[in-house]
Design a protein around this motif. Structure first.
Motif, PDB file in Angstrom:
ATOM      1  N   LYS A 190       0.818  -1.224   0.000  1.00 10.71           N
ATOM      2  CA  LYS A 190       0.000   0.000   0.000  1.00 10.71           C
ATOM      3  C   LYS A 190       0.849   1.270   0.000  1.00 10.71           C
ATOM      4  CE  LYS A 190      -4.299  -1.724   0.910  1.00 10.71           C
ATOM      5  NZ  LYS A 190      -4.154  -3.021   1.499  1.00 10.71           N
ATOM      6  N   LYS A 191       2.049   1.156   0.568  1.00  9.19           N
ATOM      7  CA  LYS A 191       2.865   2.368   0.679  1.00  9.19           C
ATOM      8  C   LYS A 191       4.335   2.048   0.437  1.00  9.19           C
ATOM      9  CE  LYS A 191       4.288   4.917   4.447  1.00  9.19           C
ATOM     10  NZ  LYS A 191       4.109   5.608   5.721  1.00  9.19           N
ATOM     11  N   ILE A 192       4.971   2.903  -0.342  1.00  8.92           N
ATOM     12  CA  ILE A 192       6.417   2.764  -0.560  1.00  8.92           C
ATOM     13  C   ILE A 192       7.047   4.072  -0.100  1.00  8.92           C
ATOM     14  CG2 ILE A 192       8.247   2.355  -2.244  1.00  8.92           C
ATOM     15  CD1 ILE A 192       6.044   1.318  -4.141  1.00  8.92           C
ATOM     16  N   TYR A 193       8.115   3.978   0.640  1.00 11.00           N
ATOM     17  CA  TYR A 193       8.786   5.205   1.053  1.00 11.00           C
ATOM     18  C   TYR A 193      10.295   5.089   0.881  1.00 11.00           C
ATOM     19  CZ  TYR A 193       9.452   2.741   5.474  1.00 11.00           C
ATOM     20  OH  TYR A 193       9.788   1.801   6.417  1.00 11.00           O
ATOM     21  N   LEU A 194      10.943   6.198   0.921  1.00  4.42           N
ATOM     22  CA  LEU A 194      12.391   6.247   0.726  1.00  4.42           C
ATOM     23  C   LEU A 194      12.910   7.579   1.235  1.00  4.42           C
ATOM     24  CD1 LEU A 194      13.088   8.321  -1.926  1.00  4.42           C
ATOM     25  CD2 LEU A 194      11.718   6.546  -2.989  1.00  4.42           C
ATOM     26  N   GLU A 195      14.219   7.654   1.264  1.00  4.50           N
ATOM     27  CA  GLU A 195      14.856   8.866   1.748  1.00  4.50           C
ATOM     28  C   GLU A 195      15.860   9.309   0.698  1.00  4.50           C
ATOM     29  OE1 GLU A 195      16.285   8.382   5.904  1.00  4.50           O
ATOM     30  OE2 GLU A 195      18.158   8.673   4.812  1.00  4.50           O
ATOM     31  N   VAL A 196      15.838  10.582   0.392  1.00  7.57           N
ATOM     32  CA  VAL A 196      16.775  11.063  -0.619  1.00  7.57           C
ATOM     33  C   VAL A 196      17.424  12.351  -0.121  1.00  7.57           C
ATOM     34  CG1 VAL A 196      14.897  12.198  -1.916  1.00  7.57           C
ATOM     35  CG2 VAL A 196      17.005  11.683  -3.071  1.00  7.57           C
ATOM     36  N   GLU A 197      18.696  12.483  -0.412  1.00  7.73           N
ATOM     37  CA  GLU A 197      19.383  13.690   0.025  1.00  7.73           C
ATOM     38  C   GLU A 197      18.858  14.877  -0.773  1.00  7.73           C
ATOM     39  OE1 GLU A 197      23.750  15.340  -0.415  1.00  7.73           O
ATOM     40  OE2 GLU A 197      23.706  13.273   0.285  1.00  7.73           O
ATOM     41  N   GLU A 198      18.690  15.996  -0.078  1.00 13.32           N
ATOM     42  CA  GLU A 198      18.098  17.198  -0.695  1.00 13.32           C
ATOM     43  C   GLU A 198      18.791  17.612  -1.995  1.00 13.32           C
ATOM     44  OE1 GLU A 198      16.799  21.408   1.269  1.00 13.32           O
ATOM     45  OE2 GLU A 198      18.812  20.684   1.653  1.00 13.32           O
ATOM     46  N   LEU A 199      20.109  17.476  -2.019  1.00 11.83           N
ATOM     47  CA  LEU A 199      20.849  17.947  -3.200  1.00 11.83           C
ATOM     48  C   LEU A 199      20.849  16.926  -4.344  1.00 11.83           C
ATOM     49  CD1 LEU A 199      23.918  19.581  -1.418  1.00 11.83           C
ATOM     50  CD2 LEU A 199      21.857  20.691  -2.299  1.00 11.83           C
ATOM     51  N   ASN A 200      20.310  15.764  -4.093  1.00  8.86           N
ATOM     52  CA  ASN A 200      20.306  14.713  -5.127  1.00  8.86           C
ATOM     53  C   ASN A 200      19.101  14.908  -6.052  1.00  8.86           C
ATOM     54  OD1 ASN A 200      20.529  12.425  -6.661  1.00  8.86           O
ATOM     55  ND2 ASN A 200      20.732  11.005  -4.939  1.00  8.86           N
ATOM     56  N   LYS A 201      19.246  15.902  -6.937  1.00  7.32           N
ATOM     57  CA  LYS A 201      18.123  16.287  -7.807  1.00  7.32           C
ATOM     58  C   LYS A 201      17.737  15.156  -8.754  1.00  7.32           C
ATOM     59  CE  LYS A 201      17.331  20.431  -6.398  1.00  7.32           C
ATOM     60  NZ  LYS A 201      16.359  20.425  -5.306  1.00  7.32           N
ATOM     61  N   ALA A 202      18.736  14.418  -9.245  1.00  7.76           N
ATOM     62  CA  ALA A 202      18.435  13.344 -10.204  1.00  7.76           C
ATOM     63  C   ALA A 202      17.467  12.351  -9.574  1.00  7.76           C
ATOM     64  CB  ALA A 202      19.725  12.648 -10.633  1.00  7.76           C
ATOM     65  N   ALA A 203      17.800  11.905  -8.366  1.00 13.02           N
ATOM     66  CA  ALA A 203      16.943  10.916  -7.702  1.00 13.02           C
ATOM     67  C   ALA A 203      15.595  11.539  -7.317  1.00 13.02           C
ATOM     68  CB  ALA A 203      17.649  10.370  -6.462  1.00 13.02           C
ATOM     69  N   PHE A 204      15.634  12.756  -6.773  1.00 14.94           N
ATOM     70  CA  PHE A 204      14.384  13.407  -6.361  1.00 14.94           C
ATOM     71  C   PHE A 204      13.438  13.543  -7.555  1.00 14.94           C
ATOM     72  CE2 PHE A 204      11.604  17.020  -5.605  1.00 14.94           C
ATOM     73  CZ  PHE A 204      11.124  16.745  -4.328  1.00 14.94           C
TER      74      PHE A 204
END
Ligand SMILES: CC(C)(COP(=O)(O)OP(=O)(O)OC[C@H]1O[C@@H](n2cnc3c(N)ncnc32)[C@H](O)[C@@H]1OP(=O)(O)O)[C@@H](O)C(=O)NCCC(=O)NCCS
Length: 144
Positions: free
Chosen positions: A100-114
């Protein structure tokens, strides 16, 4: 043709090498990656083309939630929609398994991943300031 398969212990070395290259000082150690192979909540997948290793995805699934821990594409294959392909495959897998839910953490400066995650429907839910030393982590989630 691209192939996505569950990684085996023989893949550990190449995953580790790419992990170290992509994540530098934040990379998981060889031992941590090895432990992830043994964690019954975790899965490690690899993306290949004609048996050539192109990238990896690590996630954990607990009941109806999944957490993406790592997604990495070899630098020479980035910007060719392989991250998109890999993530779409994973999202389908989650839908089929009624996650039902997928979550993750991404570094603020990692624009490609964001940008990639945002494009595929993930939304920012909150920020953890100074999480990566002086940098901020963005928690993103997608409700299926
Ligand atoms: C993040 C990563 C997996 C993206 O994989 P990729 O195969 O290059 O991404 P795609 O080609 O599928 O790009 C999809 C979208 O992501 C965004 N994107 C990808 N690279 C980008 C860049 N350098 N700058 C800004 N946005 C980017 C774009 O929105 C792009 O869509 P568009 O091409 O229509 O503009 C890859 O850059 C990577 O391995 N990075 C290092 C490891 C990492 O940071 N992993 C994520 C943290 S867990």
């Amino acid at each position: 043709m691209f192939e996505i398969r569950v990684a085996c212990s023989e893949d550990l070395k190449k995953i580790y090498n790419l992990e170290t290259f992509l994540f530098k000082e934040k990379a998981w150690s060889y031992a941590s990656l090895g432990k992830e192979f043994k964690n019954s909540f975790s899965q490690i997948w690899i993306l290949e083309k004609a048996r050539e290793f192109l990238g990896y995805l690590i996630f954990r699934q607990i009941l109806e939630e999944a957490e993406i821990l790592r997604l990495g594409i070899r630098p020479e294959y980035q910007n060719q929609k392989l991250g998109t392909l890999f993530l779409k495959f994973f999202l389908n897998y989650c839908k089929e398994r009624k996650i039902k839910k997928i979550y993750l953490e991404v570094e603020e400066l990692n624009k490609a991943a964001f940008n990639l995650y945002q494009k595929l429907g993930f939304k920012e839910s909150y920020r953890r300031k100074n999480y990566y030393k002086e940098r901020t982590a963005i928690i993103m989630e997608s409700k299926l």
